[in-house]
Scaffold this motif. Structure first.
Motif, mmCIF file in Angstrom:
data_model
loop_
_atom_site.group_PDB
_atom_site.id
_atom_site.type_symbol
_atom_site.label_atom_id
_atom_site.label_comp_id
_atom_site.label_asym_id
_atom_site.label_seq_id
_atom_site.Cartn_x
_atom_site.Cartn_y
_atom_site.Cartn_z
ATOM 1 N N LEU A 1 0.828 -1.206 0.000
ATOM 2 C CA LEU A 1 0.000 0.000 0.000
ATOM 3 C C LEU A 1 0.862 1.257 0.000
ATOM 4 O O LEU A 1 1.865 1.332 0.710
ATOM 5 C CB LEU A 1 -0.919 0.010 1.217
ATOM 6 C CG LEU A 1 -1.989 -1.083 1.234
ATOM 7 C CD1 LEU A 1 -2.700 -1.104 2.584
ATOM 8 C CD2 LEU A 1 -2.982 -0.883 0.107
ATOM 9 N N SER A 2 0.430 2.240 -0.778
ATOM 10 C CA SER A 2 1.102 3.544 -0.807
ATOM 11 C C SER A 2 0.646 4.359 0.400
ATOM 12 O O SER A 2 -0.392 4.059 1.017
ATOM 13 C CB SER A 2 0.741 4.285 -2.090
ATOM 14 O OG SER A 2 -0.617 4.717 -2.045
ATOM 15 N N PRO A 3 1.390 5.410 0.736
ATOM 16 C CA PRO A 3 0.961 6.266 1.864
ATOM 17 C C PRO A 3 -0.463 6.813 1.690
ATOM 18 O O PRO A 3 -1.220 6.865 2.669
ATOM 19 C CB PRO A 3 1.998 7.384 1.867
ATOM 20 C CG PRO A 3 3.236 6.724 1.318
ATOM 21 C CD PRO A 3 2.713 5.798 0.241
ATOM 22 N N GLN A 4 -0.845 7.186 0.482
ATOM 23 C CA GLN A 4 -2.203 7.707 0.261
ATOM 24 C C GLN A 4 -3.250 6.612 0.440
ATOM 25 O O GLN A 4 -4.311 6.850 1.033
ATOM 26 C CB GLN A 4 -2.336 8.341 -1.126
ATOM 27 C CG GLN A 4 -3.705 8.950 -1.376
ATOM 28 C CD GLN A 4 -4.114 9.978 -0.335
ATOM 29 O OE1 GLN A 4 -3.347 10.859 0.017
ATOM 30 N NE2 GLN A 4 -5.325 9.870 0.198
ATOM 31 N N GLN A 5 -2.962 5.421 -0.032
ATOM 32 C CA GLN A 5 -3.895 4.307 0.152
ATOM 33 C C GLN A 5 -4.042 3.980 1.640
ATOM 34 O O GLN A 5 -5.150 3.740 2.118
ATOM 35 C CB GLN A 5 -3.415 3.074 -0.620
ATOM 36 C CG GLN A 5 -3.519 3.237 -2.126
ATOM 37 C CD GLN A 5 -2.754 2.175 -2.886
ATOM 38 O OE1 GLN A 5 -1.720 1.682 -2.438
ATOM 39 N NE2 GLN A 5 -3.268 1.812 -4.063
ATOM 40 N N ILE A 6 -2.936 3.997 2.352
ATOM 41 C CA ILE A 6 -2.965 3.739 3.793
ATOM 42 C C ILE A 6 -3.832 4.774 4.498
ATOM 43 O O ILE A 6 -4.686 4.432 5.321
ATOM 44 C CB ILE A 6 -1.537 3.729 4.374
ATOM 45 C CG1 ILE A 6 -0.774 2.505 3.860
ATOM 46 C CG2 ILE A 6 -1.560 3.758 5.904
ATOM 47 C CD1 ILE A 6 0.715 2.551 4.119
ATOM 48 N N LYS A 7 -3.641 6.041 4.165
ATOM 49 C CA LYS A 7 -4.418 7.116 4.795
ATOM 50 C C LYS A 7 -5.917 6.924 4.558
ATOM 51 O O LYS A 7 -6.728 7.061 5.477
ATOM 52 C CB LYS A 7 -3.962 8.473 4.246
ATOM 53 C CG LYS A 7 -4.694 9.638 4.853
ATOM 54 C CD LYS A 7 -4.211 10.944 4.288
ATOM 55 C CE LYS A 7 -5.032 12.070 4.898
ATOM 56 N NZ LYS A 7 -4.894 13.314 4.186
ATOM 57 N N THR A 8 -6.287 6.588 3.329
ATOM 58 C CA THR A 8 -7.703 6.387 3.001
ATOM 59 C C THR A 8 -8.278 5.206 3.773
ATOM 60 O O THR A 8 -9.369 5.294 4.352
ATOM 61 C CB THR A 8 -7.875 6.173 1.490
ATOM 62 O OG1 THR A 8 -7.387 7.334 0.804
ATOM 63 C CG2 THR A 8 -9.325 5.941 1.119
ATOM 64 N N ILE A 9 -7.552 4.106 3.822
ATOM 65 C CA ILE A 9 -8.029 2.926 4.539
ATOM 66 C C ILE A 9 -8.111 3.197 6.040
ATOM 67 O O ILE A 9 -9.037 2.732 6.714
ATOM 68 C CB ILE A 9 -7.160 1.701 4.206
ATOM 69 C CG1 ILE A 9 -7.386 1.315 2.730
ATOM 70 C CG2 ILE A 9 -7.471 0.535 5.136
ATOM 71 C CD1 ILE A 9 -6.440 0.268 2.194
ATOM 72 N N GLU A 10 -7.193 3.994 6.569
ATOM 73 C CA GLU A 10 -7.275 4.388 7.988
ATOM 74 C C GLU A 10 -8.567 5.154 8.256
ATOM 75 O O GLU A 10 -9.216 4.945 9.286
ATOM 76 C CB GLU A 10 -6.070 5.239 8.376
ATOM 77 C CG GLU A 10 -4.795 4.457 8.546
ATOM 78 C CD GLU A 10 -3.600 5.321 8.903
ATOM 79 O OE1 GLU A 10 -2.698 4.802 9.571
ATOM 80 O OE2 GLU A 10 -3.553 6.510 8.502
ATOM 81 N N GLU A 11 -8.959 6.017 7.333
ATOM 82 C CA GLU A 11 -10.207 6.776 7.499
ATOM 83 C C GLU A 11 -11.412 5.841 7.477
ATOM 84 O O GLU A 11 -12.346 6.010 8.266
ATOM 85 C CB GLU A 11 -10.325 7.832 6.402
ATOM 86 C CG GLU A 11 -9.310 8.948 6.538
ATOM 87 C CD GLU A 11 -9.270 9.880 5.333
ATOM 88 O OE1 GLU A 11 -10.082 9.715 4.394
ATOM 89 O OE2 GLU A 11 -8.405 10.784 5.324
ATOM 90 N N TRP A 12 -11.409 4.866 6.581
ATOM 91 C CA TRP A 12 -12.533 3.929 6.475
ATOM 92 C C TRP A 12 -12.650 3.040 7.707
ATOM 93 O O TRP A 12 -13.753 2.706 8.116
ATOM 94 C CB TRP A 12 -12.374 3.030 5.254
ATOM 95 C CG TRP A 12 -12.481 3.722 3.929
ATOM 96 C CD1 TRP A 12 -13.010 4.954 3.665
ATOM 97 C CD2 TRP A 12 -12.030 3.208 2.676
ATOM 98 N NE1 TRP A 12 -12.910 5.238 2.325
ATOM 99 C CE2 TRP A 12 -12.320 4.178 1.696
ATOM 100 C CE3 TRP A 12 -11.416 2.028 2.282
ATOM 101 C CZ2 TRP A 12 -12.016 3.995 0.349
ATOM 102 C CZ3 TRP A 12 -11.120 1.842 0.949
ATOM 103 C CH2 TRP A 12 -11.414 2.813 -0.018
#
Length: 76
Positions: A47-58
């Motif tokens: 996972l990229s940093p942006q993907q990680i951030k989005t999944i953390e929000e979900w």
């Protein structure tokens, strides 16, 4: 399918945490990961940093951190 984020210690490669991505986000997850074919769900992805951030929000879970390998896999 059940999408799971797996977090490993970078040094030991030991699994230290798993986080399930709620099924309500499957369409958004497919778009986030750029999955276009059904077989795209079958592989393990870093996972990229942006993907990680989005999944953390979900998931309302902190998964980023130092010395970590963070991947997503879909389990059946």
């Amino acid at each position: 399918m059940k999408p799971m984020v797996e977090i490993f210690d970078m040094t030991t490669e030991e699994l230290i945490q798993t986080v399930e991505v709620p099924s309500a986000y499957m369409d958004q997850l497919a778009a986030l990961m750029d999955w276009t074919k059904p077989e795209d769900f079958c592989f393990v992805y870093d996972l990229s940093p942006q993907q990680i951030k989005t999944i953390e929000e979900w998931t309302h879970t902190t998964i980023h951190g130092d010395n970590r390998i963070i991947q997503i896999v879909c389990l059946e």
